[in-house]
Design a protein around this motif. Structure first.
Motif, PDB file in Angstrom:
ATOM      1  N   THR A  82       6.101  14.406  -4.002  1.00  0.00           N
ATOM      2  CA  THR A  82       7.423  14.338  -3.595  1.00  0.00           C
ATOM      3  C   THR A  82       7.844  13.374  -2.453  1.00  0.00           C
ATOM      4  OG1 THR A  82       7.747  16.721  -4.519  1.00  0.00           O
ATOM      5  CG2 THR A  82       9.567  15.781  -3.487  1.00  0.00           C
ATOM      6  N   LEU A  83       7.268  13.682  -1.569  1.00  0.00           N
ATOM      7  CA  LEU A  83       7.300  12.625  -0.414  1.00  0.00           C
ATOM      8  C   LEU A  83       7.135  10.958  -0.737  1.00  0.00           C
ATOM      9  CD1 LEU A  83       5.210  14.541   2.399  1.00  0.00           C
ATOM     10  CD2 LEU A  83       7.836  13.788   2.387  1.00  0.00           C
ATOM     11  N   ARG A  84       6.138  10.660  -1.664  1.00  0.00           N
ATOM     12  CA  ARG A  84       5.978   9.341  -2.491  1.00  0.00           C
ATOM     13  C   ARG A  84       7.134   8.983  -3.221  1.00  0.00           C
ATOM     14  NH1 ARG A  84       2.224   6.954  -5.170  1.00  0.00           N
ATOM     15  NH2 ARG A  84       1.860   8.818  -6.435  1.00  0.00           N
ATOM     16  N   GLU A  85       7.599   9.905  -4.002  1.00  0.00           N
ATOM     17  CA  GLU A  85       8.839   9.621  -4.871  1.00  0.00           C
ATOM     18  C   GLU A  85      10.036   9.116  -4.069  1.00  0.00           C
ATOM     19  OE1 GLU A  85       9.181  13.011  -7.044  1.00  0.00           O
ATOM     20  OE2 GLU A  85       7.556  12.571  -8.570  1.00  0.00           O
ATOM     21  N   GLN A  86      10.201   9.901  -2.808  1.00  0.00           N
ATOM     22  CA  GLN A  86      11.456   9.377  -1.928  1.00  0.00           C
ATOM     23  C   GLN A  86      10.793   8.395  -0.908  1.00  0.00           C
ATOM     24  OE1 GLN A  86      14.299  10.748  -2.444  1.00  0.00           O
ATOM     25  NE2 GLN A  86      13.213  11.785  -4.260  1.00  0.00           N
ATOM     26  N   ASP A  87       9.732   7.655  -1.184  1.00  0.00           N
ATOM     27  CA  ASP A  87       9.251   6.664  -0.248  1.00  0.00           C
ATOM     28  C   ASP A  87       9.226   7.047   1.301  1.00  0.00           C
ATOM     29  OD1 ASP A  87       8.577   4.094  -0.126  1.00  0.00           O
ATOM     30  OD2 ASP A  87      10.409   3.352   0.388  1.00  0.00           O
ATOM     31  N   LEU A  88       8.764   8.317   1.512  1.00  0.00           N
ATOM     32  CA  LEU A  88       8.472   8.847   2.724  1.00  0.00           C
ATOM     33  C   LEU A  88       7.152   8.630   3.373  1.00  0.00           C
ATOM     34  CD1 LEU A  88      11.006  11.861   2.569  1.00  0.00           C
ATOM     35  CD2 LEU A  88      11.234   9.479   3.393  1.00  0.00           C
ATOM     36  N   VAL A  89       6.227   8.507   2.318  1.00  0.00           N
ATOM     37  CA  VAL A  89       4.784   8.249   2.567  1.00  0.00           C
ATOM     38  C   VAL A  89       4.470   7.256   1.708  1.00  0.00           C
ATOM     39  CG1 VAL A  89       4.243  10.672   3.653  1.00  0.00           C
ATOM     40  CG2 VAL A  89       3.926  10.053   1.100  1.00  0.00           C
ATOM     41  N   ALA A  90       3.343   6.446   2.279  1.00  0.00           N
ATOM     42  CA  ALA A  90       2.707   5.484   1.422  1.00  0.00           C
ATOM     43  C   ALA A  90       0.994   5.869   1.267  1.00  0.00           C
ATOM     44  CB  ALA A  90       2.809   4.034   2.119  1.00  0.00           C
ATOM     45  N   GLU A  91       0.747   5.439   0.093  1.00  0.00           N
ATOM     46  CA  GLU A  91      -0.916   5.892  -0.141  1.00  0.00           C
ATOM     47  C   GLU A  91      -1.891   4.596  -0.037  1.00  0.00           C
ATOM     48  OE1 GLU A  91      -1.618   8.419  -3.910  1.00  0.00           O
ATOM     49  OE2 GLU A  91      -1.809   6.228  -4.591  1.00  0.00           O
ATOM     50  N   GLN A  92      -2.891   4.619   0.444  1.00  0.00           N
ATOM     51  CA  GLN A  92      -3.683   3.642   0.546  1.00  0.00           C
ATOM     52  C   GLN A  92      -4.982   4.348  -0.016  1.00  0.00           C
ATOM     53  OE1 GLN A  92      -3.614   2.671   4.623  1.00  0.00           O
ATOM     54  NE2 GLN A  92      -2.703   0.581   3.981  1.00  0.00           N
ATOM     55  N   THR A  93      -5.894   3.141  -0.796  1.00  0.00           N
ATOM     56  CA  THR A  93      -7.411   3.857  -1.048  1.00  0.00           C
ATOM     57  C   THR A  93      -8.261   3.053  -0.067  1.00  0.00           C
ATOM     58  OG1 THR A  93      -6.782   3.502  -3.389  1.00  0.00           O
ATOM     59  CG2 THR A  93      -8.837   3.271  -2.935  1.00  0.00           C
ATOM     60  N   ARG A  94      -9.000   4.076   0.362  1.00  0.00           N
ATOM     61  CA  ARG A  94     -10.323   3.534   1.412  1.00  0.00           C
ATOM     62  C   ARG A  94     -11.534   3.804   0.692  1.00  0.00           C
ATOM     63  NH1 ARG A  94      -8.181   4.806   6.829  1.00  0.00           N
ATOM     64  NH2 ARG A  94      -6.312   3.514   6.951  1.00  0.00           N
ATOM     65  N   VAL A  95     -12.291   3.154   1.294  1.00  0.00           N
ATOM     66  CA  VAL A  95     -13.980   3.159   0.711  1.00  0.00           C
ATOM     67  C   VAL A  95     -14.562   3.959   1.838  1.00  0.00           C
ATOM     68  CG1 VAL A  95     -15.855   2.183  -0.262  1.00  0.00           C
ATOM     69  CG2 VAL A  95     -13.539   1.349  -0.794  1.00  0.00           C
ATOM     70  N   ASP A  96     -15.665   5.081   1.655  1.00  0.00           N
ATOM     71  CA  ASP A  96     -16.467   5.628   2.916  1.00  0.00           C
ATOM     72  C   ASP A  96     -17.746   5.011   2.615  1.00  0.00           C
ATOM     73  OD1 ASP A  96     -18.004   6.678   0.756  1.00  0.00           O
ATOM     74  OD2 ASP A  96     -17.081   8.537   1.081  1.00  0.00           O
ATOM     75  N   ASP A  97     -18.459   5.062   3.723  1.00  0.00           N
ATOM     76  CA  ASP A  97     -19.889   4.646   3.818  1.00  0.00           C
ATOM     77  C   ASP A  97     -20.627   4.558   2.641  1.00  0.00           C
ATOM     78  OD1 ASP A  97     -19.105   3.872   6.281  1.00  0.00           O
ATOM     79  OD2 ASP A  97     -20.093   5.534   7.334  1.00  0.00           O
ATOM     80  N   ASP A  98     -20.419   5.534   1.930  1.00  0.00           N
ATOM     81  CA  ASP A  98     -21.089   5.825   0.584  1.00  0.00           C
ATOM     82  C   ASP A  98     -20.674   5.044  -0.767  1.00  0.00           C
ATOM     83  OD1 ASP A  98     -22.776   7.701   2.063  1.00  0.00           O
ATOM     84  OD2 ASP A  98     -21.630   9.409   1.359  1.00  0.00           O
ATOM     85  N   GLY A  99     -19.739   4.332  -0.592  1.00  0.00           N
ATOM     86  CA  GLY A  99     -19.015   3.582  -1.769  1.00  0.00           C
ATOM     87  C   GLY A  99     -18.006   4.299  -2.281  1.00  0.00           C
TER      88      GLY A  99
END
Length: 114
Positions: free
Chosen positions: A53-70
């Motif tokens: 819901t926060l993303r739908e209202q553009d109140l949070v953004a999402e990013q993809t990260r990669v950890d040390d294990d891939g």
């Protein structure tokens, strides 16, 4: 407020403890849903519903990260910078300021001068 933002939904989110905790925590640093569930003391599915819901209202953004294990995982960052609620004769109006939108901030600044 922009056309895609629903006043009732934003007001409900700002009144919700879990959503507020998510916004406050992700304003300080990007966090995963798992980290947010811990901070909010709620289940993962509850955090994911709020995040959606926060993303739908553009109140949070999402990013993809990669950890040390891939492995890939998502982190969330608050985009909400400021919320102003005005009571007018037509009802409540909410003006939102979001981070990272310099053109929008300039437009809001000019409109506030009028």
């Amino acid at each position: 407020m922009d056309e895609d933002t629903d006043v009732d939904t934003v007001a409900s989110l700002l009144g919700d403890d879990c959503a507020r905790t998510i916004l406050e925590a992700t304003a300080a640093e990007p966090l995963s849903a798992e980290e947010l569930a811990e901070r909010c003391s709620v289940s993962g599915p509850t955090v994911y519903r709020r995040l959606e819901t926060l993303r739908e209202q553009d109140l949070v953004a999402e990013q993809t990260r990669v950890d040390d294990d891939g492995h890939h995982y998502k982190v969330y960052t608050a985009t909400l910078d400021r919320a102003v609620v005005d009571l007018t004769e037509d009802g409540f109006e909410i003006r939102l300021s979001r981070t990272g939108r310099m053109a929008d901030r300039f437009t809001e600044f000019v409109e506030d001068l009028r």
